[in-house]
Design an enzyme around this catalytic site. Sequence first.
Site, PDB file in Angstrom:
ATOM      1  N   ARG A 100       0.818  -1.223   0.000  1.00 38.28           N
ATOM      2  CA  ARG A 100       0.000   0.000   0.000  1.00 38.28           C
ATOM      3  C   ARG A 100       0.852   1.273   0.000  1.00 38.28           C
ATOM      4  O   ARG A 100       0.602   2.210  -0.764  1.00 38.28           O
ATOM      5  CB  ARG A 100      -0.914  -0.013   1.232  1.00 38.28           C
ATOM      6  CG  ARG A 100      -1.902   1.128   1.339  1.00 38.28           C
ATOM      7  CD  ARG A 100      -3.027   1.075   0.326  1.00 38.28           C
ATOM      8  NE  ARG A 100      -2.741   1.811  -0.877  1.00 38.28           N
ATOM      9  CZ  ARG A 100      -3.034   1.387  -2.100  1.00 38.28           C
ATOM     10  NH1 ARG A 100      -3.612   0.230  -2.286  1.00 38.28           N
ATOM     11  NH2 ARG A 100      -2.705   2.110  -3.142  1.00 38.28           N
ATOM     12  N   LYS A 137       2.884  25.030  -5.840  1.00 38.53           N
ATOM     13  CA  LYS A 137       1.678  24.436  -5.223  1.00 38.53           C
ATOM     14  C   LYS A 137       1.820  22.919  -5.133  1.00 38.53           C
ATOM     15  O   LYS A 137       1.001  22.167  -5.670  1.00 38.53           O
ATOM     16  CB  LYS A 137       0.455  24.845  -6.043  1.00 38.53           C
ATOM     17  CG  LYS A 137       0.212  26.348  -6.012  1.00 38.53           C
ATOM     18  CD  LYS A 137      -0.937  26.787  -6.881  1.00 38.53           C
ATOM     19  CE  LYS A 137      -1.067  28.320  -6.843  1.00 38.53           C
ATOM     20  NZ  LYS A 137      -2.076  28.842  -7.781  1.00 38.53           N
ATOM     21  N   LYS A 169       5.529  39.966  -6.951  1.00 36.75           N
ATOM     22  CA  LYS A 169       4.078  39.971  -7.114  1.00 36.75           C
ATOM     23  C   LYS A 169       3.495  41.312  -6.668  1.00 36.75           C
ATOM     24  O   LYS A 169       4.218  42.205  -6.211  1.00 36.75           O
ATOM     25  CB  LYS A 169       3.469  38.824  -6.304  1.00 36.75           C
ATOM     26  CG  LYS A 169       3.973  37.454  -6.767  1.00 36.75           C
ATOM     27  CD  LYS A 169       3.049  36.353  -6.331  1.00 36.75           C
ATOM     28  CE  LYS A 169       3.505  35.028  -6.939  1.00 36.75           C
ATOM     29  NZ  LYS A 169       2.597  33.927  -6.607  1.00 36.75           N
ATOM     30  N   GLU A 199       5.160  39.939 -11.947  1.00 35.42           N
ATOM     31  CA  GLU A 199       3.780  39.630 -12.330  1.00 35.42           C
ATOM     32  C   GLU A 199       3.085  40.925 -12.735  1.00 35.42           C
ATOM     33  O   GLU A 199       3.154  41.915 -11.986  1.00 35.42           O
ATOM     34  CB  GLU A 199       3.106  39.013 -11.091  1.00 35.42           C
ATOM     35  CG  GLU A 199       1.717  38.501 -11.290  1.00 35.42           C
ATOM     36  CD  GLU A 199       1.150  37.992  -9.961  1.00 35.42           C
ATOM     37  OE1 GLU A 199       1.487  36.870  -9.552  1.00 35.42           O
ATOM     38  OE2 GLU A 199       0.400  38.752  -9.312  1.00 35.42           O
ATOM     39  N   ASP A 220      -0.662  37.718 -15.651  1.00 39.21           N
ATOM     40  CA  ASP A 220      -1.516  37.086 -14.657  1.00 39.21           C
ATOM     41  C   ASP A 220      -2.991  37.122 -15.049  1.00 39.21           C
ATOM     42  O   ASP A 220      -3.565  38.206 -15.239  1.00 39.21           O
ATOM     43  CB  ASP A 220      -1.329  37.796 -13.308  1.00 39.21           C
ATOM     44  CG  ASP A 220      -1.990  37.030 -12.195  1.00 39.21           C
ATOM     45  OD1 ASP A 220      -1.962  35.783 -12.218  1.00 39.21           O
ATOM     46  OD2 ASP A 220      -2.559  37.688 -11.289  1.00 39.21           O
TER      47      ASP A 220
END
Lengths: 284, 284, 284, 284, 284, 284
Positions: A100, A137, A169, A199, A220
């Site tokens: 597993r 992320k 940013k 950005e 963006d």
Amino acid sequence: MIPQTPPIVDELINMALAEDLGNGDITTRLCVPEDAMANGMVIAKESLIVSGIDVFIEIMKKIDNSIQVTLETEEGKTVKKGEKIAIVKGKASSLLMAERVALNYLQRLCGTATLTKKYIDASGVSASKVRLADTRKTTPGMRYLERRAVISGGGFNHRVDLGGGILIKENHIEAAGSLEKAIEQCKKYGSHPLKIEIEVKNRDELLRALDAGADIVMLDNMTPAEVKECINLAEGRAILEASGGINLDTVHGFAQTGVDVISVGAFTHSAPCCDISFIIELIK
Amino acid sequence: MIPQTPPIVDELINMALAEDLGNGDITTRLCVPEDAMANGMVIAKESLIVSGIDVFIEIMKKIDNSIQVTLETEEGKTVKKGEKIAIVKGKASSLLMAERVALNYLQRLCGTATLTKKYIDASGVSASKVRLADTRKTTPGMRYLERRAVISGGGFNHRVDLGGGILIKENHIEAAGSLEKAIEQCKKYGSHPLKIEIEVKNRDELLRALDAGADIVMLDNMTPAEVKECINLAEGRAILEASGGINLDTVHGFAQTGVDVISVGAFTHSAPCCDISFIIELIK
Amino acid sequence: MIPQTPPIVDELINMALAEDLGNGDITTRLCVPEDAMANGMVIAKESLIVSGIDVFIEIMKKIDNSIQVTLETEEGKTVKKGEKIAIVKGKASSLLMAERVALNYLQRLCGTATLTKKYIDASGVSASKVRLADTRKTTPGMRYLERRAVISGGGFNHRVDLGGGILIKENHIEAAGSLEKAIEQCKKYGSHPLKIEIEVKNRDELLRALDAGADIVMLDNMTPAEVKECINLAEGRAILEASGGINLDTVHGFAQTGVDVISVGAFTHSAPCCDISFIIELIK
Amino acid sequence: MIPQTPPIVDELINMALAEDLGNGDITTRLCVPEDAMANGMVIAKESLIVSGIDVFIEIMKKIDNSIQVTLETEEGKTVKKGEKIAIVKGKASSLLMAERVALNYLQRLCGTATLTKKYIDASGVSASKVRLADTRKTTPGMRYLERRAVISGGGFNHRVDLGGGILIKENHIEAAGSLEKAIEQCKKYGSHPLKIEIEVKNRDELLRALDAGADIVMLDNMTPAEVKECINLAEGRAILEASGGINLDTVHGFAQTGVDVISVGAFTHSAPCCDISFIIELIK
Amino acid sequence: MIPQTPPIVDELINMALAEDLGNGDITTRLCVPEDAMANGMVIAKESLIVSGIDVFIEIMKKIDNSIQVTLETEEGKTVKKGEKIAIVKGKASSLLMAERVALNYLQRLCGTATLTKKYIDASGVSASKVRLADTRKTTPGMRYLERRAVISGGGFNHRVDLGGGILIKENHIEAAGSLEKAIEQCKKYGSHPLKIEIEVKNRDELLRALDAGADIVMLDNMTPAEVKECINLAEGRAILEASGGINLDTVHGFAQTGVDVISVGAFTHSAPCCDISFIIELIK
Amino acid sequence: MIPQTPPIVDELINMALAEDLGNGDITTRLCVPEDAMANGMVIAKESLIVSGIDVFIEIMKKIDNSIQVTLETEEGKTVKKGEKIAIVKGKASSLLMAERVALNYLQRLCGTATLTKKYIDASGVSASKVRLADTRKTTPGMRYLERRAVISGGGFNHRVDLGGGILIKENHIEAAGSLEKAIEQCKKYGSHPLKIEIEVKNRDELLRALDAGADIVMLDNMTPAEVKECINLAEGRAILEASGGINLDTVHGFAQTGVDVISVGAFTHSAPCCDISFIIELIK
């Protein structure tokens, strides 16, 4: 030669083993004789890109060093539905205990590699022309492996972490005082091996960023049409990167603009696991 | 009162922070004055079930203990698109450094809770009537948190690990000699607080398992019609659990059979991240 | 406000405490009454640049959370011989137990910052004109803190690690087949936020590297005269970095060439500890 | 036989590998074919005492267990400028990835051993007559290895940690009430395998310490002449240790006094790294 | 003031919490409302010496930082049957989750302290006259705490570890060539803060050890009569330590000989847990 | 085949090695030549049940991978006084360094297994008829190994941890409102693989628990006569478990009642270490 796991992944493997086997495997202890031997086959239940087979092996070996693994493919290769990924041989009890956790890694990492490949296919453009890149992320503890899976799937890596790339940013701009001041600060005091990325939200900011000397401009949340317009405006003065709102349906439109880079969070934050089975057969 | 993180999750939080901040945050260092303060709002960009807000807080505090967090909701609650999950206040640099890792946790865990809820809604049956349960197909290092997210989404937990439940699968049966011998072994030498569950593939095995005294029978990869037939055959002699091939499209059919438990790997292995944004505003 | 230690340094602090206090402090236990209170003063015994005062505080707090620390300076500031760095107050036994480990960190990190400053002073050029940068020759476990100390001393950071920068060395060139192929590979498959740096040994290689599109060229083990010649040849087509053979005696000559970056291993591999004393006075 | 690393150093090796390779090695990935093999030679660029070659090997093996290392010398031996320390053979990519971390250890530890030897040579006295001993001023995480390097360089170890030796300093005396009371407490309640050492500032304290039964007296910050006078006063009633103000220029004077022990912080807090190169050659 | 846990014990506390709470507390989750508050009393069910109350508190705080603990005694004090050790107040769910792990530590450490005290009482001699000392036969991970418990029970600590004391045993003698050579080696190359202890089996070896200059002689597995004879022979030339065959029945006989030290493995390897209950009462 | 250590125990082994060998072994370094080889025999000094021999081996190998171990018995077997458990061969210095930590584990785990066997023998009933089960009163960090030792001694395991079993105690009942409500909550929201156990103090509570559907009823602190009465009352409607006041003197009386399970904390909280010696002989 069996590939060796990168040292960095060892700690998370130990955590995963502790989660599942920290209290032993009661069913296997009660049902499986100590001397029962078995073969195991790792089989793709869907077409997929292989990633993480070294971690699979490492987990097997951690449970029982005498398990033998024979690879039928390698990192980054395509395996079709029904084909074998690896063949395993060892004590039946060891295979059952390792199954597993080993699959939990392999299915996830193949999932990331395979989803990356799907985006590239959907883009309709060769990966070397328009780069599809990952983001930060990532799953906690899995960044190294997930970034490698993106590469194996044909994608590219964005910056490694907050120290391995400069990305200005909106909040950084506001805190620095202006877009120009933010870029100037980074040029003056940044690390010389790093390009400066910023950005922007619109044409005006793009032009100001180019004038201030940005190396990369992240567009963006723009539509493909807006991206196209930015490409024309930029005239090759910086690398352009489209970001936000990219999914399997929209990636084709963005890729057709000819933008340099498209960054996709989904590679690492929302890839479904691949369907892989581990068929164990006792040796009589 | 701000909830406290369970001690068990600390190690993985540290790994995630090391992954992203192990080399510092160069952009923030270069652009954001040390004394700049900011407010942050955590906002749901889609309707979701909250899970992991304590981990979000813990990560903020690890970066900067002076960050203040005010919760607008709590573990297990529904938050609609556009609603606030939390308000944060602190040094702008600290918020920028903590943002990504904190969101990486929160988005994943809300993703698991929210997907669980979608399955329950799709089942068309109240959760207390037919239980939707998780599996051991969890993300390495995240089992504790993902199991909690399943509960928060209205689901149930299956066994904690290989030591916290007896589940006799095909290989165990084969190794033990027969289905009956496997159950007998577990009855004789197992832990008394654990029920005995066994996986069966057909009606014949079901009846043999019931006769041998299984407490739970897992109906593996059956159609809803087959499940229904098994329920009739079992006459309440054991808890019946449907497993395999359950997805958002098929869960309704399985739930309508009235089976006791439906186990769903997707809760923890393929939940997409929820869309949550963290909007930072500098305080002038 | 007392600065907070970056999360990444916690593990090494624990190791250092285990090394010195893993068996307790027998002398303090035998001689110092539990209720004896003391003041402590951290005093520079030589002129130095402060670095790591947050780690000093963290160690004090780990031993005894009730110790109070008042800072008399901050990260990156100059402190003259005889001046105070911090004032500490708490149980005498706690101060005695924490003293050595806390100083071991502080003296090393001030050592790195101070040596960096000495190189800048010796260079005879403002740091913003010719950058003095660190290398990956850091003390095991201390990279984050040592890189910060270099910044505090007025220097610059080179790439964070082997993943956070592209630096093509002789062996990479040989393995790739040629200098041109190595650069081409990196352009084609590298991460877009990273510049491409390549090490060259002579004029010919420099020109080839420039033609192949290198962003940064490292001039390896050249004399200042050779560096100067390379600067003229390069005509601003790339950032030039001098490396090898740089010490406090030679740095001035290299700096006078106007090369963009000078990288110095000594900042992190051979900085002597600063002389700092911790004077404890019992409160009667 | 290749020496085995002491278990205690494993954790810091892992940290060092994470620092440098936690994000992989992008340059090597892009330039070096997977199947390229190489030889590596570890060569002393200055005359040095070897220390830490086992750690060098361990790091190589952690990166790639198939790397073969042949030692040309061993722990504690002298290697002259230009001589080989070890020969390494393996995949070129593995050697390139392991190089920096492995050298970071080896250069530091050889640095400590070599500096110790320089002090002994400078003392003009055989090490068995006047012992040169280390202190607790070690690099965080490196105490075990640095203490061993001091031994390899011909020096001696002082107490292992705050629990493995009794050393009464000024503050302990003040807290205990008097020098006599401090010694009495330690005699009465200390661990019987430990001698009692006390730090004194002048002749009077020395005599009181001797009368109170100290086993070792540390003569703090005295001149060689004062040390000589103390030796005469003590008449062999205790081991005498000179401490403070010892450097490569002054050590000869202190050694000539015939004092039993001279403790030197610099061995572990300010040893410059040895110059060692790792020359890699691809096997065609 | 509530005592602070020594930093060294943190890792084992985390392991213990992971063992018991790594999968949460299902019964408490199902039965105890989140807002239920409770008082808890820690009560001695037998007369005991307190040790480890700081660890008890630390575990409570790790589960829930808002738990308040009021101590009714302190480390090293005697508590009679039925008396309170501490009063605790907090969320009922938190107290129930922390109870078992916290008691597991407290009961063991009180057990060690209490058994030490029983040996001293049984010896019929004041501890300051004949020292009862622990050994290295400690519970894995608990050495620091168990050694402290021995001190709290009135005993003494032997060497901290294999590096913090010299103890020449039979095999060392054989390997060195002779008893005399072993002692000579240790005198010549040992650490000066450590005394030299040697284990002997009979009168002859004792005399040889004394002549060779041993500081401490361990009389291995001798009867009290033999020990007495050795004391007479030694005439105060070394510290004598009786070891082997010491239990609650025999300790009196050994103590009556007036031997300096008696070492007792049982303090740390066979102390039964003290009976301590934690009575929780809900606040209505 | 030499058994492999379960992955979960690695961390505690490292802690134990750090405790004893973190500062090296000074006596062995000073007395034992590097090339001296030795044989070692692990011999039972009392009749015992073997447990933990794999950990013994693992510790030997961690110190020196070239040590060879030959087992003369295996986990769970009885070894009589004077019989060999294992034969070891390797460098004398390695055996001396590993000896204590390896024995500390082996003696404790054999102690637990052997005590379990003594209880079974004292019960006068076969283990399969009346189960003797352990509790959560385990040594911090040792739960996995101690639970295995209980099995090896012929006992049974109770729930693995607070998440792997439902056990409703007095405080849970009070918090839930009533015994019936507590059971109802657990039935409704608990994990389906877990039985529901509840602790009762008297006949009335037993009957209510049976009526409410408890699977297991723990009879808390009852006399054998009361237990017998409860068995009669229960008429087989639940598994009955006697708990509290069970010791080697009383276990026979409880076992004679025919109760299903008797839980005994002493197995893991108060088992004395077994007497095992490790005799090392140098090879000339």
